[in-house]
Design a protein around this motif. Structure first.
Motif, PDB file in Angstrom:
ATOM      1  N   ALA A   1       0.801  -1.227   0.000  1.00  0.00           N
ATOM      2  CA  ALA A   1       0.000   0.000   0.000  1.00  0.00           C
ATOM      3  C   ALA A   1       0.833   1.276   0.000  1.00  0.00           C
ATOM      4  CB  ALA A   1      -0.956  -0.013   1.189  1.00  0.00           C
ATOM      5  N   PRO A   2       1.952   1.335  -0.749  1.00  0.00           N
ATOM      6  CA  PRO A   2       2.616   2.633  -0.880  1.00  0.00           C
ATOM      7  C   PRO A   2       1.706   3.591  -1.646  1.00  0.00           C
ATOM      8  CG  PRO A   2       4.008   0.869  -1.737  1.00  0.00           C
ATOM      9  CD  PRO A   2       2.670   0.282  -1.432  1.00  0.00           C
ATOM     10  N   VAL A   3       1.784   4.859  -1.317  1.00  0.00           N
ATOM     11  CA  VAL A   3       0.893   5.858  -1.907  1.00  0.00           C
ATOM     12  C   VAL A   3       1.694   7.049  -2.423  1.00  0.00           C
ATOM     13  CG1 VAL A   3      -1.093   5.249  -0.470  1.00  0.00           C
ATOM     14  CG2 VAL A   3       0.544   6.956   0.346  1.00  0.00           C
ATOM     15  N   PRO A   4       1.139   7.791  -3.391  1.00  0.00           N
ATOM     16  CA  PRO A   4       1.782   9.038  -3.800  1.00  0.00           C
ATOM     17  C   PRO A   4       1.413  10.168  -2.840  1.00  0.00           C
ATOM     18  CG  PRO A   4      -0.138   8.628  -5.165  1.00  0.00           C
ATOM     19  CD  PRO A   4       0.015   7.434  -4.244  1.00  0.00           C
ATOM     20  N   ILE A   5       2.330  11.116  -2.695  1.00  0.00           N
ATOM     21  CA  ILE A   5       2.058  12.325  -1.911  1.00  0.00           C
ATOM     22  C   ILE A   5       2.390  13.526  -2.776  1.00  0.00           C
ATOM     23  CG2 ILE A   5       2.711  13.716   0.100  1.00  0.00           C
ATOM     24  CD1 ILE A   5       3.292  11.164   1.605  1.00  0.00           C
ATOM     25  N   SER A   6       1.481  14.502  -2.753  1.00  0.00           N
ATOM     26  CA  SER A   6       1.667  15.731  -3.513  1.00  0.00           C
ATOM     27  C   SER A   6       1.458  16.917  -2.586  1.00  0.00           C
ATOM     28  CB  SER A   6       0.649  15.768  -4.664  1.00  0.00           C
ATOM     29  OG  SER A   6       0.709  16.997  -5.336  1.00  0.00           O
ATOM     30  N   VAL A   7       2.368  17.886  -2.660  1.00  0.00           N
ATOM     31  CA  VAL A   7       2.253  19.133  -1.906  1.00  0.00           C
ATOM     32  C   VAL A   7       2.395  20.259  -2.933  1.00  0.00           C
ATOM     33  CG1 VAL A   7       3.208  20.562  -0.057  1.00  0.00           C
ATOM     34  CG2 VAL A   7       3.334  18.055   0.110  1.00  0.00           C
ATOM     35  N   VAL A   8       1.322  21.018  -3.128  1.00  0.00           N
ATOM     36  CA  VAL A   8       1.308  22.044  -4.168  1.00  0.00           C
ATOM     37  C   VAL A   8       0.913  23.387  -3.573  1.00  0.00           C
ATOM     38  CG1 VAL A   8       0.241  22.773  -6.347  1.00  0.00           C
ATOM     39  CG2 VAL A   8       0.675  20.342  -5.925  1.00  0.00           C
ATOM     40  N   ASP A   9       1.752  24.399  -3.788  1.00  0.00           N
ATOM     41  CA  ASP A   9       1.415  25.770  -3.408  1.00  0.00           C
ATOM     42  C   ASP A   9       0.756  26.403  -4.630  1.00  0.00           C
ATOM     43  OD1 ASP A   9       1.255  28.454  -2.787  1.00  0.00           O
ATOM     44  OD2 ASP A   9       3.254  28.550  -1.905  1.00  0.00           O
ATOM     45  N   ILE A  10      -0.554  26.629  -4.565  1.00  0.00           N
ATOM     46  CA  ILE A  10      -1.280  27.120  -5.739  1.00  0.00           C
ATOM     47  C   ILE A  10      -0.953  28.573  -6.069  1.00  0.00           C
ATOM     48  CG2 ILE A  10      -3.145  25.448  -5.474  1.00  0.00           C
ATOM     49  CD1 ILE A  10      -4.879  27.676  -4.306  1.00  0.00           C
ATOM     50  N   ASN A  11      -0.183  29.251  -5.227  1.00  0.00           N
ATOM     51  CA  ASN A  11       0.254  30.621  -5.515  1.00  0.00           C
ATOM     52  C   ASN A  11       1.589  30.658  -6.236  1.00  0.00           C
ATOM     53  OD1 ASN A  11      -1.890  32.207  -4.590  1.00  0.00           O
ATOM     54  ND2 ASN A  11      -1.273  31.852  -2.482  1.00  0.00           N
ATOM     55  N   GLY A  12       2.071  29.507  -6.686  1.00  0.00           N
ATOM     56  CA  GLY A  12       3.297  29.495  -7.464  1.00  0.00           C
ATOM     57  C   GLY A  12       4.546  29.160  -6.676  1.00  0.00           C
ATOM     58  N   GLY A  13       4.412  28.868  -5.400  1.00  0.00           N
ATOM     59  CA  GLY A  13       5.584  28.530  -4.590  1.00  0.00           C
ATOM     60  C   GLY A  13       6.073  27.123  -4.882  1.00  0.00           C
ATOM     61  N   SER A  14       6.782  26.543  -3.952  1.00  0.00           N
ATOM     62  CA  SER A  14       7.383  25.227  -4.139  1.00  0.00           C
ATOM     63  C   SER A  14       6.339  24.127  -4.266  1.00  0.00           C
ATOM     64  CB  SER A  14       8.294  24.908  -2.952  1.00  0.00           C
ATOM     65  OG  SER A  14       9.364  25.823  -2.905  1.00  0.00           O
ATOM     66  N   ASN A  15       6.701  23.089  -5.040  1.00  0.00           N
ATOM     67  CA  ASN A  15       5.861  21.912  -5.203  1.00  0.00           C
ATOM     68  C   ASN A  15       6.695  20.677  -4.907  1.00  0.00           C
ATOM     69  OD1 ASN A  15       3.429  23.201  -6.159  1.00  0.00           O
ATOM     70  ND2 ASN A  15       4.581  23.664  -8.006  1.00  0.00           N
ATOM     71  N   ILE A  16       6.074  19.712  -4.248  1.00  0.00           N
ATOM     72  CA  ILE A  16       6.752  18.465  -3.887  1.00  0.00           C
ATOM     73  C   ILE A  16       5.898  17.313  -4.377  1.00  0.00           C
ATOM     74  CG2 ILE A  16       7.480  17.003  -1.953  1.00  0.00           C
ATOM     75  CD1 ILE A  16       7.310  20.624  -1.289  1.00  0.00           C
ATOM     76  N   PHE A  17       6.557  16.298  -4.942  1.00  0.00           N
ATOM     77  CA  PHE A  17       5.835  15.102  -5.365  1.00  0.00           C
ATOM     78  C   PHE A  17       6.706  13.882  -5.107  1.00  0.00           C
ATOM     79  CE2 PHE A  17       4.744  11.783  -8.419  1.00  0.00           C
ATOM     80  CZ  PHE A  17       3.429  11.568  -8.051  1.00  0.00           C
ATOM     81  N   ALA A  18       6.072  12.835  -4.591  1.00  0.00           N
ATOM     82  CA  ALA A  18       6.726  11.540  -4.408  1.00  0.00           C
ATOM     83  C   ALA A  18       5.707  10.474  -4.773  1.00  0.00           C
ATOM     84  CB  ALA A  18       7.204  11.373  -2.968  1.00  0.00           C
ATOM     85  N   ALA A  19       6.049   9.621  -5.742  1.00  0.00           N
ATOM     86  CA  ALA A  19       5.097   8.635  -6.259  1.00  0.00           C
ATOM     87  C   ALA A  19       4.932   7.431  -5.345  1.00  0.00           C
ATOM     88  CB  ALA A  19       5.535   8.170  -7.646  1.00  0.00           C
ATOM     89  N   THR A  20       5.969   7.089  -4.579  1.00  0.00           N
ATOM     90  CA  THR A  20       5.919   5.884  -3.761  1.00  0.00           C
ATOM     91  C   THR A  20       6.337   6.219  -2.332  1.00  0.00           C
ATOM     92  OG1 THR A  20       6.533   4.616  -5.721  1.00  0.00           O
ATOM     93  CG2 THR A  20       6.695   3.495  -3.597  1.00  0.00           C
ATOM     94  N   CYS A  21       5.353   6.280  -1.428  1.00  0.00           N
ATOM     95  CA  CYS A  21       5.606   6.648  -0.028  1.00  0.00           C
ATOM     96  C   CYS A  21       4.922   5.649   0.899  1.00  0.00           C
ATOM     97  CB  CYS A  21       5.058   8.036   0.273  1.00  0.00           C
ATOM     98  SG  CYS A  21       5.629   9.320  -0.842  1.00  0.00           S
ATOM     99  N   TRP A  22       5.492   5.484   2.080  1.00  0.00           N
ATOM    100  CA  TRP A  22       4.902   4.608   3.089  1.00  0.00           C
ATOM    101  C   TRP A  22       5.200   5.191   4.459  1.00  0.00           C
ATOM    102  CZ3 TRP A  22       8.988   3.741  -0.042  1.00  0.00           C
ATOM    103  CH2 TRP A  22      10.230   3.608   0.561  1.00  0.00           C
ATOM    104  N   LEU A  23       4.339   4.863   5.425  1.00  0.00           N
ATOM    105  CA  LEU A  23       4.559   5.360   6.784  1.00  0.00           C
ATOM    106  C   LEU A  23       5.807   4.733   7.372  1.00  0.00           C
ATOM    107  CD1 LEU A  23       0.987   5.605   8.200  1.00  0.00           C
ATOM    108  CD2 LEU A  23       2.699   7.402   8.205  1.00  0.00           C
ATOM    109  N   GLU A  24       6.647   5.573   7.932  1.00  0.00           N
ATOM    110  CA  GLU A  24       7.918   5.114   8.471  1.00  0.00           C
ATOM    111  C   GLU A  24       7.765   4.479   9.855  1.00  0.00           C
ATOM    112  OE1 GLU A  24      11.720   7.332   7.795  1.00  0.00           O
ATOM    113  OE2 GLU A  24      11.355   7.816   9.893  1.00  0.00           O
TER     114      GLU A  24
END
Length: 145
Positions: free
Chosen positions: A88-111
């Motif tokens: 059950a790895p999942v993608p995580i997306s963090v998007v600043d809709i005002n044009g700031g930094s964006n982060i994406f990871a396609a395969t993530c799991w709880l540590e």
């Protein structure tokens, strides 16, 4: 003089397609790579060599939520699914809709497991995800008119 405006409400976080809300006060998201992008070695004559550090491809995304919000139950469900199935790895997306930094990871799991804190005020829940590959794009906030 230019004025840039940041609003934490304009940073959209999704985990496995689920919109995450109910962030704690202070740092709601933190992102770190597993290591430096490059390593450096200096020889006895002062020559310098650098090497790409592929350990830095991965990283961690930490999501801080208030105790008792619905997103905790959703993330707990993802944790349980991963523990039961191991798939059950999942993608995580963090998007600043005002044009700031964006982060994406396609395969993530709880540590690790998450434990709330209890005291005179409601505590926080901190969810730490390991990411196989982390993409971080620095952006520029829009200028206010």
């Amino acid at each position: 003089m230019s004025v840039y405006t940041f609003n934490a409400k304009d940073v959209i976080v999704t985990v496995g397609g689920l919109l995450i809300t109910g962030f704690r006060d202070g740092d709601k998201i933190s992102v770190e790579r597993d290591g430096e992008l490059w390593t450096k070695k200096v020889g006895v004559d002062g020559a310098v060599m650098r090497a790409r550090n592929y350990q830095s491809i991965g990283g961690k995304i930490t999501i801080g939520l208030m105790y008792g919000v619905e997103a905790n139950a959703a993330l707990e469900g993802l944790k349980t699914l991963d523990l039961v199935t191991g798939h059950a790895p999942v993608p995580i997306s963090v998007v600043d809709i005002n044009g700031g930094s964006n982060i994406f990871a396609a395969t993530c799991w709880l540590e690790s497991d998450v434990g709330p804190t209890f005291g005179s005020e409601p505590g926080d829940m901190e969810w730490v995800f390991s990411c196989a590959q982390l993409e971080i794009t620095a952006g520029v906030l829009r200028i206010d008119p």
